[in-house]
Scaffold this motif. Sequence first.
Motif, PDB file in Angstrom:
ATOM      1  N   TRP A  11      32.587  42.777  28.527  1.00 20.32           N
ATOM      2  CA  TRP A  11      32.924  42.389  27.118  1.00 20.32           C
ATOM      3  C   TRP A  11      33.665  41.249  27.401  1.00 20.32           C
ATOM      4  O   TRP A  11      34.669  41.349  28.159  1.00 20.32           O
ATOM      5  N   SER A  12      33.369  40.037  26.652  1.00 21.55           N
ATOM      6  CA  SER A  12      34.172  38.912  26.752  1.00 21.55           C
ATOM      7  C   SER A  12      34.259  38.535  25.115  1.00 21.55           C
ATOM      8  O   SER A  12      33.438  38.737  24.687  1.00 21.55           O
ATOM      9  N   CYS A  13      35.764  37.971  24.828  1.00 22.80           N
ATOM     10  CA  CYS A  13      36.110  37.717  23.625  1.00 22.80           C
ATOM     11  C   CYS A  13      36.482  36.229  23.471  1.00 22.80           C
ATOM     12  O   CYS A  13      37.828  36.188  24.160  1.00 22.80           O
ATOM     13  N   ASN A  14      36.085  35.316  22.657  1.00 26.84           N
ATOM     14  CA  ASN A  14      36.675  34.040  22.730  1.00 26.84           C
ATOM     15  C   ASN A  14      37.062  33.978  20.930  1.00 26.84           C
ATOM     16  O   ASN A  14      36.354  33.633  20.144  1.00 26.84           O
ATOM     17  N   LEU A  15      38.334  34.273  20.854  1.00 26.92           N
ATOM     18  CA  LEU A  15      38.795  34.203  19.389  1.00 26.92           C
ATOM     19  C   LEU A  15      38.926  32.874  19.016  1.00 26.92           C
ATOM     20  O   LEU A  15      38.704  32.642  17.618  1.00 26.92           O
ATOM     21  N   ALA A  16      39.162  31.887  19.603  1.00 25.62           N
ATOM     22  CA  ALA A  16      39.399  30.466  19.285  1.00 25.62           C
ATOM     23  C   ALA A  16      37.994  29.919  18.760  1.00 25.62           C
ATOM     24  O   ALA A  16      37.892  29.390  17.861  1.00 25.62           O
ATOM     25  N   GLU A  17      36.969  30.632  19.380  1.00 26.33           N
ATOM     26  CA  GLU A  17      35.417  30.143  18.804  1.00 26.33           C
ATOM     27  C   GLU A  17      34.831  31.168  17.838  1.00 26.33           C
ATOM     28  O   GLU A  17      33.517  31.025  17.717  1.00 26.33           O
ATOM     29  N   ALA A  18      35.608  32.302  17.737  1.00 29.83           N
ATOM     30  CA  ALA A  18      35.086  33.121  16.901  1.00 29.83           C
ATOM     31  C   ALA A  18      33.746  33.849  17.229  1.00 29.83           C
ATOM     32  O   ALA A  18      32.817  34.051  16.630  1.00 29.83           O
ATOM     33  N   ASP A  91      11.815  54.610  40.584  1.00 30.45           N
ATOM     34  CA  ASP A  91      10.792  53.773  41.512  1.00 30.45           C
ATOM     35  C   ASP A  91      11.306  52.315  41.807  1.00 30.45           C
ATOM     36  O   ASP A  91      11.235  51.467  40.735  1.00 30.45           O
ATOM     37  N   PRO A  92      11.475  51.975  42.976  1.00 37.72           N
ATOM     38  CA  PRO A  92      11.836  50.534  43.030  1.00 37.72           C
ATOM     39  C   PRO A  92      10.824  49.397  42.924  1.00 37.72           C
ATOM     40  O   PRO A  92      11.100  48.336  42.652  1.00 37.72           O
ATOM     41  N   VAL A  93       9.563  49.827  42.724  1.00 40.19           N
ATOM     42  CA  VAL A  93       8.472  48.693  42.462  1.00 40.19           C
ATOM     43  C   VAL A  93       8.321  48.724  41.011  1.00 40.19           C
ATOM     44  O   VAL A  93       7.313  47.884  40.487  1.00 40.19           O
ATOM     45  N   SER A  94       8.674  49.866  40.287  1.00 39.72           N
ATOM     46  CA  SER A  94       8.419  49.641  38.715  1.00 39.72           C
ATOM     47  C   SER A  94       9.493  48.598  37.955  1.00 39.72           C
ATOM     48  O   SER A  94      10.924  48.383  38.622  1.00 39.72           O
ATOM     49  N   LEU A  95       8.988  47.947  36.870  1.00 41.04           N
ATOM     50  CA  LEU A  95       9.671  47.056  36.285  1.00 41.04           C
ATOM     51  C   LEU A  95      10.807  47.791  35.517  1.00 41.04           C
ATOM     52  O   LEU A  95      11.823  47.419  34.764  1.00 41.04           O
ATOM     53  N   ALA A  96      10.818  49.204  35.163  1.00 40.29           N
ATOM     54  CA  ALA A  96      11.856  50.020  34.474  1.00 40.29           C
ATOM     55  C   ALA A  96      12.792  50.717  35.158  1.00 40.29           C
ATOM     56  O   ALA A  96      13.140  51.517  34.895  1.00 40.29           O
ATOM     57  N   THR A  97      13.128  50.056  36.335  1.00 36.73           N
ATOM     58  CA  THR A  97      14.238  50.710  37.026  1.00 36.73           C
ATOM     59  C   THR A  97      15.474  50.119  36.558  1.00 36.73           C
ATOM     60  O   THR A  97      16.505  50.880  36.500  1.00 36.73           O
ATOM     61  N   ARG A  98      15.750  48.987  36.059  1.00 40.01           N
ATOM     62  CA  ARG A  98      16.924  48.351  35.416  1.00 40.01           C
ATOM     63  C   ARG A  98      16.628  47.904  34.215  1.00 40.01           C
ATOM     64  O   ARG A  98      15.674  47.140  33.976  1.00 40.01           O
ATOM     65  N   ALA A  99      17.667  47.874  33.487  1.00 37.93           N
ATOM     66  CA  ALA A  99      17.688  47.334  31.995  1.00 37.93           C
ATOM     67  C   ALA A  99      18.837  46.388  31.613  1.00 37.93           C
ATOM     68  O   ALA A  99      19.932  46.907  32.119  1.00 37.93           O
ATOM     69  N   GLN A 100      18.574  45.402  31.115  1.00 40.47           N
ATOM     70  CA  GLN A 100      19.969  44.732  30.562  1.00 40.47           C
ATOM     71  C   GLN A 100      19.884  44.131  29.112  1.00 40.47           C
ATOM     72  O   GLN A 100      18.630  43.809  28.679  1.00 40.47           O
ATOM     73  N   LEU A 101      20.699  44.220  28.543  1.00 40.42           N
ATOM     74  CA  LEU A 101      21.021  43.835  27.036  1.00 40.42           C
ATOM     75  C   LEU A 101      21.940  43.003  26.989  1.00 40.42           C
ATOM     76  O   LEU A 101      23.131  43.201  27.630  1.00 40.42           O
ATOM     77  N   THR A 102      21.902  41.780  26.558  1.00 42.30           N
ATOM     78  CA  THR A 102      22.873  40.771  26.280  1.00 42.30           C
ATOM     79  C   THR A 102      22.955  40.422  24.908  1.00 42.30           C
ATOM     80  O   THR A 102      22.059  40.169  24.013  1.00 42.30           O
ATOM     81  N   CYS A 103      24.225  40.697  24.223  1.00 42.35           N
ATOM     82  CA  CYS A 103      24.588  40.506  22.819  1.00 42.35           C
ATOM     83  C   CYS A 103      25.650  39.318  22.653  1.00 42.35           C
ATOM     84  O   CYS A 103      26.686  39.414  23.207  1.00 42.35           O
ATOM     85  N   ILE A 104      25.094  38.614  21.586  1.00 43.85           N
ATOM     86  CA  ILE A 104      26.211  37.707  21.296  1.00 43.85           C
ATOM     87  C   ILE A 104      26.627  37.697  19.939  1.00 43.85           C
ATOM     88  O   ILE A 104      25.630  38.026  18.982  1.00 43.85           O
ATOM     89  N   GLN A 115      46.126  36.280  18.089  1.00 40.82           N
ATOM     90  CA  GLN A 115      46.972  37.278  19.137  1.00 40.82           C
ATOM     91  C   GLN A 115      45.948  38.808  19.247  1.00 40.82           C
ATOM     92  O   GLN A 115      46.393  39.557  20.008  1.00 40.82           O
ATOM     93  N   GLU A 116      45.202  38.720  18.082  1.00 38.41           N
ATOM     94  CA  GLU A 116      44.480  40.126  18.091  1.00 38.41           C
ATOM     95  C   GLU A 116      43.418  40.128  19.348  1.00 38.41           C
ATOM     96  O   GLU A 116      42.878  38.995  19.785  1.00 38.41           O
ATOM     97  N   GLN A 117      43.232  41.316  19.899  1.00 40.46           N
ATOM     98  CA  GLN A 117      42.251  41.484  21.122  1.00 40.46           C
ATOM     99  C   GLN A 117      41.181  42.536  20.252  1.00 40.46           C
ATOM    100  O   GLN A 117      41.615  43.587  20.045  1.00 40.46           O
ATOM    101  N   LEU A 118      40.071  42.112  20.507  1.00 42.42           N
ATOM    102  CA  LEU A 118      38.975  43.106  20.242  1.00 42.42           C
ATOM    103  C   LEU A 118      38.471  44.167  21.283  1.00 42.42           C
ATOM    104  O   LEU A 118      38.288  43.446  22.240  1.00 42.42           O
ATOM    105  N   PRO A 119      38.843  45.484  21.067  1.00 43.18           N
ATOM    106  CA  PRO A 119      38.358  46.317  21.936  1.00 43.18           C
ATOM    107  C   PRO A 119      36.909  46.428  22.447  1.00 43.18           C
ATOM    108  O   PRO A 119      36.126  46.185  21.544  1.00 43.18           O
ATOM    109  N   CYS A 120      36.453  46.566  23.525  1.00 43.22           N
ATOM    110  CA  CYS A 120      35.233  46.736  24.101  1.00 43.22           C
ATOM    111  C   CYS A 120      34.354  47.776  23.047  1.00 43.22           C
ATOM    112  O   CYS A 120      35.006  48.951  23.245  1.00 43.22           O
ATOM    113  N   PRO A 121      33.211  47.762  22.837  1.00 43.01           N
ATOM    114  CA  PRO A 121      32.532  48.689  21.932  1.00 43.01           C
ATOM    115  C   PRO A 121      32.496  50.131  22.815  1.00 43.01           C
ATOM    116  O   PRO A 121      32.026  49.933  24.110  1.00 43.01           O
TER     117      PRO A 121
END
Length: 126
Positions: A11-18, A91-104, A115-121
Motif C-alpha cells: 500500500w502506498s499513498c501520495n497525498l500531495a497528488e491525491a 501446480d507450477p506449470v499452471s497459469l493459475a498459481t499466482r494472481a495479482q491485482l493492481t489498483c490505482i 498530515q493524514e495517513q490513510l490506513p491500508c485496506p
Amino acid sequence: FSPPLECTSQWSCNLAEAQARLVVQLRAKSLSSLIHSSSRKDMRTVMEDVACTIPFPKQVRTASFETSIGSVVFDEAGKIAKWTLGKLTDDPVSLATRAQLTCILKLHTKEVSSQEQLPCPNLSLH
C-alpha cells in the motif's frame, strides 16, 4: 492448520497528488505439511471460487483495476471492490498459481489533509 493460500499486499499513498496504489498478490501453497512427501508427487492443491473483498476508505473518489486472473467489480457508493479469481492451484506449470491485482485510487482532495495517513485496506479472502 495453515490455509493453502498466501496473500501479500503493498500500500502506498501520495497525498500531495491525491492518489494511492494497492498491489495484492495471492498464491496457492501446497499442503505438503499435511501429506507425506512420497505420496504428494501427483497431488495438487486446487481451490475453487476464490474471491477477495477490499473495503476502501471514504476518501476514495475513483479506482482503476488491473488483474492477472479474474475480474473486479467496484461499488463506488460503498467503496468496496470484489475481486473474483475463480480457481487457484499449486501446480507450477499452471497459469493459475499466482494472481495479482493492481489498483490505482484517486482521492477526494477536500477530504484528505497532508498530515493524514490513510490506513491500508483490510482484505477479506473467501
